[in-house]
Design a protein around this motif. Structure first.
Motif, PDB file in Angstrom:
ATOM      1  N   THR A 223       0.830  -1.205   0.000  1.00 34.71           N
ATOM      2  CA  THR A 223       0.000   0.000   0.000  1.00 34.71           C
ATOM      3  C   THR A 223       0.866   1.257   0.000  1.00 34.71           C
ATOM      4  OG1 THR A 223      -1.755  -1.171   1.178  1.00 34.71           O
ATOM      5  CG2 THR A 223      -1.797   1.234   1.242  1.00 34.71           C
ATOM      6  N   ALA A 224       1.943   1.251   0.786  1.00 37.54           N
ATOM      7  CA  ALA A 224       2.828   2.416   0.836  1.00 37.54           C
ATOM      8  C   ALA A 224       3.453   2.682  -0.531  1.00 37.54           C
ATOM      9  CB  ALA A 224       3.910   2.200   1.888  1.00 37.54           C
ATOM     10  N   ARG A 225       3.869   1.617  -1.205  1.00 41.54           N
ATOM     11  CA  ARG A 225       4.460   1.810  -2.530  1.00 41.54           C
ATOM     12  C   ARG A 225       3.428   2.325  -3.516  1.00 41.54           C
ATOM     13  NH1 ARG A 225       8.762  -1.772  -5.800  1.00 41.54           N
ATOM     14  NH2 ARG A 225       9.865  -1.362  -3.859  1.00 41.54           N
ATOM     15  N   ARG A 226       2.218   1.803  -3.444  1.00 44.72           N
ATOM     16  CA  ARG A 226       1.162   2.281  -4.340  1.00 44.72           C
ATOM     17  C   ARG A 226       0.888   3.768  -4.113  1.00 44.72           C
ATOM     18  NH1 ARG A 226      -1.541  -1.176  -7.370  1.00 44.72           N
ATOM     19  NH2 ARG A 226      -1.459  -3.419  -6.937  1.00 44.72           N
ATOM     20  N   LYS A 227       0.881   4.193  -2.865  1.00 40.33           N
ATOM     21  CA  LYS A 227       0.626   5.604  -2.583  1.00 40.33           C
ATOM     22  C   LYS A 227       1.753   6.480  -3.122  1.00 40.33           C
ATOM     23  CE  LYS A 227      -2.333   5.010   1.474  1.00 40.33           C
ATOM     24  NZ  LYS A 227      -2.490   5.229   2.938  1.00 40.33           N
ATOM     25  N   ARG A 228       3.001   5.995  -3.026  1.00 38.77           N
ATOM     26  CA  ARG A 228       4.106   6.769  -3.586  1.00 38.77           C
ATOM     27  C   ARG A 228       3.974   6.902  -5.101  1.00 38.77           C
ATOM     28  NH1 ARG A 228       7.296   3.526  -0.174  1.00 38.77           N
ATOM     29  NH2 ARG A 228       8.149   2.404  -1.979  1.00 38.77           N
ATOM     30  N   HIS A 229       3.618   5.805  -5.761  1.00 39.11           N
ATOM     31  CA  HIS A 229       3.436   5.858  -7.207  1.00 39.11           C
ATOM     32  C   HIS A 229       2.303   6.818  -7.573  1.00 39.11           C
ATOM     33  CE1 HIS A 229       6.270   2.919  -8.665  1.00 39.11           C
ATOM     34  NE2 HIS A 229       5.868   2.016  -7.780  1.00 39.11           N
ATOM     35  N   GLN A 230       1.207   6.745  -6.824  1.00 41.73           N
ATOM     36  CA  GLN A 230       0.077   7.611  -7.126  1.00 41.73           C
ATOM     37  C   GLN A 230       0.438   9.085  -6.934  1.00 41.73           C
ATOM     38  OE1 GLN A 230      -3.270   7.155  -4.519  1.00 41.73           O
ATOM     39  NE2 GLN A 230      -4.690   8.208  -5.889  1.00 41.73           N
ATOM     40  N   ALA A 231       1.144   9.389  -5.846  1.00 41.46           N
ATOM     41  CA  ALA A 231       1.542  10.781  -5.599  1.00 41.46           C
ATOM     42  C   ALA A 231       2.483  11.283  -6.687  1.00 41.46           C
ATOM     43  CB  ALA A 231       2.202  10.893  -4.225  1.00 41.46           C
ATOM     44  N   LYS A 254       5.010   0.036 -14.144  1.00 43.11           N
ATOM     45  CA  LYS A 254       5.971  -0.348 -13.112  1.00 43.11           C
ATOM     46  C   LYS A 254       5.238  -0.922 -11.897  1.00 43.11           C
ATOM     47  CE  LYS A 254      10.094   1.342 -10.723  1.00 43.11           C
ATOM     48  NZ  LYS A 254      11.023   2.471 -10.546  1.00 43.11           N
ATOM     49  N   GLU A 255       4.135  -0.300 -11.524  1.00 41.66           N
ATOM     50  CA  GLU A 255       3.357  -0.782 -10.384  1.00 41.66           C
ATOM     51  C   GLU A 255       2.740  -2.147 -10.681  1.00 41.66           C
ATOM     52  OE1 GLU A 255      -0.588   0.707  -7.960  1.00 41.66           O
ATOM     53  OE2 GLU A 255       0.804   2.200  -8.741  1.00 41.66           O
ATOM     54  N   THR A 256       2.298  -2.348 -11.929  1.00 43.04           N
ATOM     55  CA  THR A 256       1.722  -3.632 -12.313  1.00 43.04           C
ATOM     56  C   THR A 256       2.761  -4.743 -12.237  1.00 43.04           C
ATOM     57  OG1 THR A 256       0.147  -2.525 -13.775  1.00 43.04           O
ATOM     58  CG2 THR A 256       0.534  -4.873 -14.156  1.00 43.04           C
ATOM     59  N   ARG A 257       3.971  -4.457 -12.705  1.00 48.21           N
ATOM     60  CA  ARG A 257       5.037  -5.458 -12.638  1.00 48.21           C
ATOM     61  C   ARG A 257       5.375  -5.798 -11.192  1.00 48.21           C
ATOM     62  NH1 ARG A 257       7.278  -2.169 -16.738  1.00 48.21           N
ATOM     63  NH2 ARG A 257       8.774  -1.279 -15.257  1.00 48.21           N
ATOM     64  N   TYR A 258       5.346  -4.786 -10.324  1.00 53.41           N
ATOM     65  CA  TYR A 258       5.626  -5.024  -8.905  1.00 53.41           C
ATOM     66  C   TYR A 258       4.557  -5.937  -8.302  1.00 53.41           C
ATOM     67  CZ  TYR A 258       5.830  -4.048  -3.893  1.00 53.41           C
ATOM     68  OH  TYR A 258       5.869  -4.160  -2.530  1.00 53.41           O
ATOM     69  N   ALA A 259       3.286  -5.660  -8.585  1.00 48.43           N
ATOM     70  CA  ALA A 259       2.204  -6.487  -8.050  1.00 48.43           C
ATOM     71  C   ALA A 259       2.296  -7.919  -8.574  1.00 48.43           C
ATOM     72  CB  ALA A 259       0.848  -5.878  -8.412  1.00 48.43           C
ATOM     73  N   THR A 260       2.631  -8.075  -9.859  1.00 47.62           N
ATOM     74  CA  THR A 260       2.772  -9.414 -10.432  1.00 47.62           C
ATOM     75  C   THR A 260       3.908 -10.176  -9.764  1.00 47.62           C
ATOM     76  OG1 THR A 260       1.923  -8.625 -12.561  1.00 47.62           O
ATOM     77  CG2 THR A 260       3.141 -10.700 -12.566  1.00 47.62           C
ATOM     78  N   GLN A 302      -7.139   0.452  -2.598  1.00 46.94           N
ATOM     79  CA  GLN A 302      -6.420  -0.779  -2.291  1.00 46.94           C
ATOM     80  C   GLN A 302      -7.172  -1.995  -2.821  1.00 46.94           C
ATOM     81  OE1 GLN A 302      -5.097  -1.043   1.855  1.00 46.94           O
ATOM     82  NE2 GLN A 302      -5.648   1.098   2.104  1.00 46.94           N
ATOM     83  N   LEU A 303      -8.498  -2.001  -2.632  1.00 46.67           N
ATOM     84  CA  LEU A 303      -9.297  -3.132  -3.073  1.00 46.67           C
ATOM     85  C   LEU A 303      -9.317  -3.237  -4.586  1.00 46.67           C
ATOM     86  CD1 LEU A 303     -11.330  -5.416  -2.408  1.00 46.67           C
ATOM     87  CD2 LEU A 303     -13.134  -3.704  -2.594  1.00 46.67           C
ATOM     88  N   HIS A 304      -9.468  -2.106  -5.278  1.00 48.31           N
ATOM     89  CA  HIS A 304      -9.635  -2.130  -6.724  1.00 48.31           C
ATOM     90  C   HIS A 304      -8.319  -2.291  -7.465  1.00 48.31           C
ATOM     91  CE1 HIS A 304     -13.953  -1.050  -7.156  1.00 48.31           C
ATOM     92  NE2 HIS A 304     -13.777  -0.596  -5.937  1.00 48.31           N
ATOM     93  N   SER A 305      -7.194  -2.059  -6.794  1.00 48.74           N
ATOM     94  CA  SER A 305      -5.917  -2.095  -7.503  1.00 48.74           C
ATOM     95  C   SER A 305      -5.201  -3.434  -7.378  1.00 48.74           C
ATOM     96  CB  SER A 305      -4.992  -0.977  -6.995  1.00 48.74           C
ATOM     97  OG  SER A 305      -4.753  -1.110  -5.608  1.00 48.74           O
ATOM     98  N   TRP A 306      -5.551  -4.248  -6.383  1.00 45.32           N
ATOM     99  CA  TRP A 306      -4.810  -5.507  -6.222  1.00 45.32           C
ATOM    100  C   TRP A 306      -5.429  -6.609  -7.070  1.00 45.32           C
ATOM    101  CZ3 TRP A 306      -0.137  -5.772  -4.795  1.00 45.32           C
ATOM    102  CH2 TRP A 306       0.454  -7.027  -4.629  1.00 45.32           C
ATOM    103  N   ALA A 307      -4.578  -7.452  -7.672  1.00 41.05           N
ATOM    104  CA  ALA A 307      -5.014  -8.476  -8.620  1.00 41.05           C
ATOM    105  C   ALA A 307      -5.260  -9.787  -7.877  1.00 41.05           C
ATOM    106  CB  ALA A 307      -3.972  -8.649  -9.725  1.00 41.05           C
ATOM    107  N   PHE A 308      -6.417  -9.917  -7.206  1.00 41.02           N
ATOM    108  CA  PHE A 308      -6.744 -11.152  -6.493  1.00 41.02           C
ATOM    109  C   PHE A 308      -6.905 -12.318  -7.458  1.00 41.02           C
ATOM    110  CE2 PHE A 308      -8.387  -7.887  -3.517  1.00 41.02           C
ATOM    111  CZ  PHE A 308      -7.633  -8.218  -2.418  1.00 41.02           C
ATOM    112  N   ALA A 309      -7.547 -12.070  -8.612  1.00 38.15           N
ATOM    113  CA  ALA A 309      -7.758 -13.150  -9.584  1.00 38.15           C
ATOM    114  C   ALA A 309      -6.429 -13.660 -10.125  1.00 38.15           C
ATOM    115  CB  ALA A 309      -8.651 -12.663 -10.725  1.00 38.15           C
TER     116      ALA A 309
END
Length: 399
Positions: A223-231, A254-260, A302-309
């Motif tokens: 979450t902290a990294r996502r907020k930094r990217h968003q800012a 970059k954020e997508t690759r990190y989540a993957t 947070q809910l909409h950005s994480w790839a649960f599927a």
């Protein structure tokens, strides 16, 4: 079991220009077919082919690429219709629903294009491919990949997608891999590893130590990294200079690759736990959670950005490749039901992390309790499937 193998092409400057021109022509043709299909009553591939095949041929496409373009458009409209039917664009008549249905599907100039074995062939021993282009058949286009990918490509048959990403060409090849025999008897697993997915703790299993859950696979760092990217994105967008736009382009995905990458680490850990303990994997199905759950405004992203599927799919295919059975479970009320006595009450969970049963008094970590419930549901679901499966006929013996 189907897998996607991604290889990077290494074309010469002339080959690169031909591949780029081919993608441009294919997607221009796809947009033409999509405009026709938008007002057509029958959008099946063969019906569209009878109407637009001649136009595609006249534009410079050969027979088989033209058919693949038509199939790509038909699949895109079928996918859109499925999303409309499932309510993913809102109810009929809503503003978003009308906006989606009111315009034809459009394809980017560099959108991926599928090629079948008549348009693209692989020379695995030479690490090259031969592919149809607008400049004719190009042979000897080199590609690079890992040794294990070469092994999977050896028996490949079917479609491959040509992708242009960040100025580099890739081929996404669909391969069929043999599913290994199960490591545990199909009719008698020794147990089930329950996996509870979440935002605060990305994944909690029954094999985890509850005392370490807040430190391992915590969503806080993500979450902290996502907020930094968003800012950073917001700041660069406000500046709007050419330099800012270049930086935005360099940071995209970059954020997508990190989540993957995080999901791959999680899925490997979960499957390794199941292999070590000789268990099947029971994982909760979070399909539609974005529509079902109501959260505070600061938690929605947070809910909409994480790839649960994506995480569930990675766990599923890695478990199957390891010979482990997988059960996908409806997680309804698993986090509010005591795994020890079965008592359900929303008040059993006074906080996000704490579970305290109001009936038997058991106290523990809420996510770990949910994982145990998911494991039990996986066991019951698997047993039910085994009991309804057709049994092999018993051979007759002479009396």
């Amino acid at each position: 079991m189907k897998r996607i193998v991604v290889v990077k092409l290494a074309p010469s400057p002339g080959q690169y220009a031909a591949l780029k021109a081919t993608l441009d022509l294919c997607n221009a043709g796809a947009n033409m077919v999509a405009r026709f299909a938008h007002s057509a009553t029958d959008r099946r591939p063969f019906a569209l082919q009878k109407q637009v095949y001649g136009h595609l041929k006249a534009s410079g496409l050969s027979a088989q690429p033209a058919i693949r373009v038509i199939k790509k458009v038909a699949d895109a409209y079928a996918t859109r219709q499925a999303n409309l039917t499932n309510g993913n664009y809102g109810p009929p008549g809503s503003k978003r629903y009308v906006a989606v249905t009111g315009k034809a599907i459009r394809f980017r100039q560099d959108a991926g294009q599928p090629f079948d074995d008549r348009c693209l062939s692989w020379q695995i021993d030479q690490s090259t491919v031969s592919i149809w282009t607008t400049a004719g058949r190009l042979r000897g286009i080199g590609f690079v990949c890992a040794p294990w990918q070469l092994k999977q490509l050896a028996d490949r048959k079917g479609e491959s997608d040509l992708i242009l990403r960040n100025g580099q060409f890739y081929l996404h090849a669909t391969v069929d891999t043999d599913t290994p025999p199960p490591l545990i008897p199909a009719d008698d697993p020794t147990g089930w590893l329950g996996v509870d997915l979440g935002i605060v703790n990305l994944a909690v299993t029954t094999a985890d130590d509850p005392a370490d859950l807040d430190a391992r696979w915590s969503g806080g760092a993500v979450t902290a990294r996502r907020k930094r990217h968003q800012a950073l994105r917001s700041a660069l967008q406000r500046v709007g200079t050419k330099s800012a736009k270049r930086k935005l382009k360099a940071r995209r995905r970059k954020e997508t690759r990190y989540a993957t990458d995080i999901n791959h680490q999680l899925s490997k850990t979960v499957v390794a736990q199941a292999q070590r303990t000789g268990q099947g994997v029971a994982i909760e199905d979070l399909s539609g959670i974005r529509d079902r759950v109501r959260l505070a405004k600061d938690q929605r992203q947070q809910l909409h950005s994480w790839a649960f599927a994506q995480l569930r799919d990675q766990i599923t295919y890695k478990a199957q490749a390891a010979g482990l059975p997988v059960q996908v479970i409806n997680p309804c009320n698993t986090s509010r039901t005591c795994h020890r006595c079965g008592y359900f009450d929303p008040a059993n969970r006074p906080s996000q992390a704490l579970f305290r049963c109001r009936d038997c008094g058991w106290t523990g970590h809420a996510d770990h309790n949910a994982a145990i419930n998911i494991a039990a549901l996986g066991h019951h679901s698997y047993r039910a499937a085994q009991s309804t499966a057709p049994k092999a006929a018993t051979p007759l013996t002479a009396s």
